[in-house]
Scaffold this motif. Sequence first.
Motif, short mmCIF file in Angstrom:
data_model
loop_
_atom_site.label_atom_id
_atom_site.label_comp_id
_atom_site.label_asym_id
_atom_site.label_seq_id
_atom_site.Cartn_x
_atom_site.Cartn_y
_atom_site.Cartn_z
N GLN A 182 0.86 -1.18 0.00
CA GLN A 182 0.00 0.00 0.00
C GLN A 182 0.89 1.22 0.00
O GLN A 182 1.86 1.29 0.76
CB GLN A 182 -0.89 0.01 1.23
CG GLN A 182 -1.78 1.23 1.32
CD GLN A 182 -2.66 1.21 2.55
OE1 GLN A 182 -3.23 0.19 2.89
NE2 GLN A 182 -2.77 2.34 3.22
N GLN A 183 0.57 2.19 -0.84
CA GLN A 183 1.36 3.42 -0.90
C GLN A 183 1.09 4.26 0.34
O GLN A 183 -0.07 4.49 0.68
CB GLN A 183 1.02 4.20 -2.16
CG GLN A 183 1.85 5.44 -2.35
CD GLN A 183 1.47 6.20 -3.60
OE1 GLN A 183 0.36 6.08 -4.09
NE2 GLN A 183 2.40 6.98 -4.11
N LYS A 239 -3.15 8.21 3.96
CA LYS A 239 -4.16 8.66 3.00
C LYS A 239 -5.54 8.11 3.37
O LYS A 239 -5.68 6.99 3.85
CB LYS A 239 -3.81 8.18 1.58
CG LYS A 239 -2.46 8.62 1.09
CD LYS A 239 -2.47 10.08 0.75
CE LYS A 239 -1.13 10.47 0.13
NZ LYS A 239 -1.01 11.84 -0.16
N THR A 288 -10.07 -1.78 -8.88
CA THR A 288 -8.79 -2.27 -9.40
C THR A 288 -8.80 -2.42 -10.92
O THR A 288 -9.84 -2.61 -11.54
CB THR A 288 -8.41 -3.64 -8.80
OG1 THR A 288 -9.32 -4.63 -9.26
CG2 THR A 288 -8.42 -3.61 -7.28
N HIS A 307 -7.92 7.57 1.06
CA HIS A 307 -8.27 6.65 -0.04
C HIS A 307 -6.98 6.09 -0.63
O HIS A 307 -6.55 6.50 -1.71
CB HIS A 307 -9.08 7.37 -1.11
CG HIS A 307 -10.32 8.02 -0.59
ND1 HIS A 307 -11.39 7.30 -0.13
CD2 HIS A 307 -10.65 9.32 -0.44
CE1 HIS A 307 -12.34 8.12 0.26
NE2 HIS A 307 -11.91 9.36 0.10
N PRO A 308 -6.34 5.13 0.06
CA PRO A 308 -4.99 4.68 -0.34
C PRO A 308 -4.96 3.91 -1.66
O PRO A 308 -5.90 3.20 -2.01
CB PRO A 308 -4.59 3.76 0.82
CG PRO A 308 -5.88 3.28 1.38
CD PRO A 308 -6.84 4.41 1.23
N MET A 309 -3.85 4.08 -2.35
CA MET A 309 -3.56 3.29 -3.54
C MET A 309 -2.75 2.08 -3.12
O MET A 309 -2.05 2.11 -2.11
CB MET A 309 -2.80 4.12 -4.57
CG MET A 309 -3.63 5.25 -5.14
SD MET A 309 -2.75 6.16 -6.42
CE MET A 309 -1.34 6.77 -5.52
N GLN A 335 -7.29 1.43 -5.89
CA GLN A 335 -7.46 2.43 -4.85
C GLN A 335 -8.67 2.04 -4.02
O GLN A 335 -9.65 1.50 -4.54
CB GLN A 335 -7.67 3.82 -5.46
CG GLN A 335 -7.64 4.94 -4.45
CD GLN A 335 -7.61 6.31 -5.08
OE1 GLN A 335 -7.64 6.46 -6.31
NE2 GLN A 335 -7.55 7.32 -4.26
N CYS A 336 -8.60 2.32 -2.72
CA CYS A 336 -9.69 2.03 -1.79
C CYS A 336 -10.50 3.30 -1.56
O CYS A 336 -9.93 4.37 -1.34
CB CYS A 336 -9.11 1.52 -0.47
SG CYS A 336 -10.37 0.95 0.68
#
Length: 122
Positions: A51-52, A57, A93, A59-61, A80-81
């Motif tokens: 996870q970035q 964040k 995705t 809404h993580p990528m 992304q979530c």
Amino acid sequence: QCDLQGLWRNELGSNMTISAMNTAGTFLGSYHTAVAATNKQTLVSPLQGVQQHPGAKRHPMFSFTVQWQFSDSATAFVGQCFVDHRGKETLETTWLLREEVLSHKDTWKATRVGTSTFTRIK
């Protein structure tokens, strides 16, 4: 805040489990696909991802790969979530599936691309 850990299901009925994430943002899990372009029995397959900027964040990528245990192929997912106003989490995705081909001249047919939307089961 979106949390990737847990059990997820996509629109085709495939199930994915993501384990706890370490401080670097890497995680392991498993994927059981509901669809496959093979006559072989599908098996639960391992996934690994990252996870970035974990925890930073809303809404993580993220990205992860699945090495299929029942075929000579692998899939890479990026996504992304998102969390809606009711707190429902969704993973949006895009994926690339690469399968082994017998020669360089068959590379043109070795990769498929698609999208999947996952919702949390628990």
